[in-house]
Design a protein around this motif. Structure first.
Motif, PDB file in Angstrom:
ATOM      1  N   LEU A  41      -2.807  -1.380   0.331  1.00 48.17           N
ATOM      2  CA  LEU A  41      -2.195  -2.178   1.478  1.00 48.17           C
ATOM      3  C   LEU A  41      -0.438  -2.163   1.280  1.00 48.17           C
ATOM      4  O   LEU A  41       0.100  -1.919   2.184  1.00 48.17           O
ATOM      5  CB  LEU A  41      -2.430  -3.544   1.707  1.00 48.17           C
ATOM      6  N   THR A  42      -0.210  -2.316   0.112  1.00 47.44           N
ATOM      7  CA  THR A  42       1.335  -2.364  -0.214  1.00 47.44           C
ATOM      8  C   THR A  42       1.789  -1.057   0.051  1.00 47.44           C
ATOM      9  O   THR A  42       2.912  -0.868   0.651  1.00 47.44           O
ATOM     10  CB  THR A  42       1.314  -2.618  -1.689  1.00 47.44           C
ATOM     11  N   ALA A  43       1.278  -0.087  -0.296  1.00 43.48           N
ATOM     12  CA  ALA A  43       1.777   1.274  -0.286  1.00 43.48           C
ATOM     13  C   ALA A  43       1.760   1.665   1.542  1.00 43.48           C
ATOM     14  O   ALA A  43       2.728   2.462   1.759  1.00 43.48           O
ATOM     15  CB  ALA A  43       0.799   2.337  -0.987  1.00 43.48           C
ATOM     16  N   SER A  44       0.626   1.304   2.107  1.00 41.90           N
ATOM     17  CA  SER A  44       0.324   1.797   3.401  1.00 41.90           C
ATOM     18  C   SER A  44       1.612   0.939   4.234  1.00 41.90           C
ATOM     19  O   SER A  44       1.960   1.531   5.207  1.00 41.90           O
ATOM     20  CB  SER A  44      -1.182   1.217   4.011  1.00 41.90           C
ATOM     21  N   LEU A  45       2.010  -0.068   3.760  1.00 43.53           N
ATOM     22  CA  LEU A  45       2.995  -0.697   4.801  1.00 43.53           C
ATOM     23  C   LEU A  45       4.424  -0.386   4.300  1.00 43.53           C
ATOM     24  O   LEU A  45       5.492  -0.887   5.197  1.00 43.53           O
ATOM     25  CB  LEU A  45       2.748  -2.254   4.594  1.00 43.53           C
ATOM     26  N   ALA A  46       4.768   0.110   3.138  1.00 46.67           N
ATOM     27  CA  ALA A  46       5.915   0.509   2.627  1.00 46.67           C
ATOM     28  C   ALA A  46       6.618   1.593   3.515  1.00 46.67           C
ATOM     29  O   ALA A  46       5.960   2.545   4.017  1.00 46.67           O
ATOM     30  CB  ALA A  46       5.916   1.019   1.090  1.00 46.67           C
ATOM     31  N   THR A  47       7.987   1.650   3.552  1.00 50.22           N
ATOM     32  CA  THR A  47       8.614   2.841   4.184  1.00 50.22           C
ATOM     33  C   THR A  47       8.705   3.965   3.055  1.00 50.22           C
ATOM     34  O   THR A  47       8.388   5.021   3.778  1.00 50.22           O
ATOM     35  CB  THR A  47      10.182   2.354   4.494  1.00 50.22           C
ATOM     36  N   LYS A  48       9.117   3.721   2.023  1.00 47.66           N
ATOM     37  CA  LYS A  48       8.900   4.736   0.827  1.00 47.66           C
ATOM     38  C   LYS A  48       8.267   4.140  -0.210  1.00 47.66           C
ATOM     39  O   LYS A  48       8.385   3.129  -0.566  1.00 47.66           O
ATOM     40  CB  LYS A  48      10.345   5.079   0.586  1.00 47.66           C
ATOM     41  N   LEU A  97       9.558  -7.264  11.401  1.00 46.86           N
ATOM     42  CA  LEU A  97      11.046  -7.369  11.503  1.00 46.86           C
ATOM     43  C   LEU A  97      12.014  -6.030  11.637  1.00 46.86           C
ATOM     44  O   LEU A  97      13.303  -6.284  11.745  1.00 46.86           O
ATOM     45  CB  LEU A  97      11.608  -8.480  10.433  1.00 46.86           C
ATOM     46  N   GLY A  98      11.193  -4.849  11.278  1.00 46.24           N
ATOM     47  CA  GLY A  98      11.975  -3.730  11.524  1.00 46.24           C
ATOM     48  C   GLY A  98      12.893  -3.468  10.181  1.00 46.24           C
ATOM     49  O   GLY A  98      13.775  -2.603  10.214  1.00 46.24           O
ATOM     50  N   ILE A  99      12.405  -4.060   8.996  1.00 45.35           N
ATOM     51  CA  ILE A  99      13.045  -4.125   7.801  1.00 45.35           C
ATOM     52  C   ILE A  99      12.472  -3.020   6.878  1.00 45.35           C
ATOM     53  O   ILE A  99      11.392  -2.881   6.780  1.00 45.35           O
ATOM     54  CB  ILE A  99      13.302  -5.448   6.985  1.00 45.35           C
ATOM     55  N   ARG A 100      13.596  -2.101   6.303  1.00 43.39           N
ATOM     56  CA  ARG A 100      13.038  -0.975   5.535  1.00 43.39           C
ATOM     57  C   ARG A 100      12.327  -1.483   4.188  1.00 43.39           C
ATOM     58  O   ARG A 100      12.726  -2.324   3.643  1.00 43.39           O
ATOM     59  CB  ARG A 100      14.013  -0.042   5.079  1.00 43.39           C
ATOM     60  N   SER A 101      11.313  -0.831   3.528  1.00 44.50           N
ATOM     61  CA  SER A 101      10.748  -1.431   2.555  1.00 44.50           C
ATOM     62  C   SER A 101      10.504  -0.209   1.313  1.00 44.50           C
ATOM     63  O   SER A 101      10.224   1.057   1.841  1.00 44.50           O
ATOM     64  CB  SER A 101       9.474  -2.180   2.523  1.00 44.50           C
ATOM     65  N   LEU A 102      10.995  -0.498  -0.090  1.00 41.28           N
ATOM     66  CA  LEU A 102      10.943   0.602  -1.122  1.00 41.28           C
ATOM     67  C   LEU A 102       9.902   0.060  -2.236  1.00 41.28           C
ATOM     68  O   LEU A 102      10.087  -1.273  -2.732  1.00 41.28           O
ATOM     69  CB  LEU A 102      12.183   0.686  -1.668  1.00 41.28           C
ATOM     70  N   VAL A 103       9.015   0.585  -2.389  1.00 44.43           N
ATOM     71  CA  VAL A 103       7.859   0.087  -3.497  1.00 44.43           C
ATOM     72  C   VAL A 103       7.806   0.945  -4.597  1.00 44.43           C
ATOM     73  O   VAL A 103       7.928   2.116  -4.392  1.00 44.43           O
ATOM     74  CB  VAL A 103       6.316   0.000  -2.666  1.00 44.43           C
ATOM     75  N   ILE A 104       7.864   0.574  -5.689  1.00 50.74           N
ATOM     76  CA  ILE A 104       8.005   1.222  -6.974  1.00 50.74           C
ATOM     77  C   ILE A 104       6.630   0.912  -7.898  1.00 50.74           C
ATOM     78  O   ILE A 104       6.467  -0.274  -8.251  1.00 50.74           O
ATOM     79  CB  ILE A 104       9.113   1.093  -7.803  1.00 50.74           C
TER      80      ILE A 104
END
Length: 468
Positions: free
Chosen positions: A162-169, A124-131
């Motif tokens: 997978l979570t990290a590889s798909l995240a924007t930051k 969807l082109g939405i940015r994602s931030l993973v902590i």
């Protein structure tokens, strides 16, 4: 949390809802379970909730998809924690919420539901931030054994990767855990995140009366306020290894154990250790931050044997609390037993300015102690090393303060991300430009584990009962 919406299954183009209701933007919080400020969950959940509260105050619209928050968040209860299932209903609900969002924020325990949600966000082109807040490697090592440990380790590791590889930051909570993610899982983090207002109650400018502190010391010490006092405050869980605090403290010390558990049995085992005559005082309650600040000021040393921490919130909290300089340290009567280390002089019972720390040499604690400026790092299984460090910690007379660390404020990160361009469709790099090969190879195994996870619940590994 007040201000959150559960959302609907429908959706519109990203950001339209935030624009229409006058908010600065719409943020979806995607997490496995809801945390609390009462201490029932860890510091990572507390940081996420403080970050969310700050964003709501700034005018952002927040929605949450989590166990217990959204009716489509299908879960099953395992021995470690509730786990969200990647069912069609759940994924459809996440898709609808994503279409109304400008940013997706991920933190907490990870399940196969999380990377699938991030994959949809990328499309969807939405940015994602993973902590990354929970050390999944330590979770598995603590709760599982044998083949079950192997299965769960790979499930958690592949999900994290997978979570990290798909995240924007991607961010985490300490330099030490950042290094571990890189070396063990091949995950490159963009930095270390903090949310400063999480610790507002513990800053030294928060004043407490001498009488409050004296009463707190009397309570924590079981009436033995003249004896050296160390405190542990937090969850009563197997991974915290609280029994080592009791077993390896010097005979002259009192250890105050403040907190509670989740009803699994570990808390009962710890509460059974309560024996003020032997220097063990158990206060079975989660206390407010304001009261906890007074407890830290009343104690001489903050102690923790946990090797589970990605940061170690309680250590940072105790270092922030300045003890009042106008309280004279209690003197030792002539009948009081002296330490068994002849090279040390008779010690005062209180550092002049703050509660020092004696922590397990592991995890995020390593990032918090430098030299002897904050306290000592030890192996809590080594009784002699522990006792020497505890007596030395009493001797610290310099101003004890938190170690200066290179961090970024959570709200600043979110603001920057909301004005970024849309993220690229390809996964982010784990190993330079060779990301596609390892990402592609592990994806089929991830799908196989997810299928087993959803369709074979009776075959899931079970956790080791706490306390065993």
């Amino acid at each position: 949390m007040a201000g959150f919406e559960t959302g609907t299954d429908g959706g519109r183009e990203g950001g339209r809802r935030g624009e229409n209701n006058g908010s600065k933007g719409s943020i979806l919080v995607l997490t496995n379970r809801i945390g609390t400020f009462s201490g029932h969950t860890g510091g990572g959940s507390a940081m996420r909730e403080k970050l969310c509260a700050a964003l709501i105050r700034e005018g952002y619209e927040l929605k949450m998809f989590a166990a217990g928050r959204h009716e489509s968040a299908d879960v099953v209860f395992t021995d470690y924690c509730p786990m969200m299932l990647p069912t069609w209903r759940a994924l459809k609900a996440i898709w609808g919420l994503l279409k109304e969002s400008n940013l997706v924020l991920v933190s907490g325990s990870y399940t196969p539901c999380i990377p699938l949600g991030l994959l949809m966000a990328k499309f969807l082109g939405i940015r994602s931030l993973v902590i990354f807040t929970t050390d999944s490697d330590q979770v598995v090592r603590t709760y599982y054994q044998g083949v079950e440990r192997l299965v769960w380790w790979y499930l958690y590791s592949w999900t994290d990767r997978l979570t990290a590889s798909l995240a924007t930051k991607v961010y985490t909570r300490s330099e030490e855990y950042q290094s571990k993610l890189r070396s063990l899982h091949g995950i490159e983090c963009d930095g270390v995140m903090v949310q400063s207002d999480q610790y507002g109650a513990f800053h030294a400018e928060q004043k407490d009366s001498d009488e409050e502190i004296r009463k707190a010391r009397d309570l924590l010490s079981g009436g033995n306020s003249i004896r050296p006092l160390m405190i542990y405050a937090g969850r009563w869980a197997a991974e915290k290894r609280i029994e080592l605090l009791v077993a390896n403290k010097p005979e002259d010390f009192v250890v105050a154990i403040v907190g509670n558990g989740d009803g699994s049995g570990a808390a009962d085992a710890i509460h059974a250790m309560h024996n003020p005559a032997q220097g063990v005082v158990c206060l079975r309650e989660f206390v407010s931050h304001d009261r906890l600040r007074v407890f830290y000021k009343a104690a001489d040393i903050h102690a923790s044997a946990s090797d589970f921490e990605s940061l170690g919130n309680s250590a940072h909290e105790s270092l922030l609390c300045g003890t009042p300089g106008n309280l004279p340290p209690p003197s030792l009567p002539s009948c009081f037993p002296r330490p068994s280390f002849p090279s040390l002089p008779v010690l005062v019972l209180r550092a002049l300015n703050s509660c020092t720390v004696v922590l397990q040499r592991a995890g995020g604690y390593i990032s918090q102690v430098e030299g002897e400026e904050q306290g000592f790092l030890v192996d809590w299984k080594n009784k002699q090393e522990v006792q020497q460090a505890l007596w030395k910690a009493l001797k610290l007379k310099n101003k004890v303060h938190p170690r200066q660390r290179k961090t970024e404020e959570g709200t600043d990160i979110v603001r920057r991300m909301l004005i970024m361009s849309c993220p690229p469709l390809l996964p982010r790099s784990l190993h330079g430009w060779q990301v596609l090969l390892p990402w592609t190879l592990r994806f089929p195994a991830f799908l196989a584990l997810t299928f087993s996870y959803v369709n074979l619940p009776d075959a899931w590994p079970r956790a080791i009962p706490q306390g065993k």
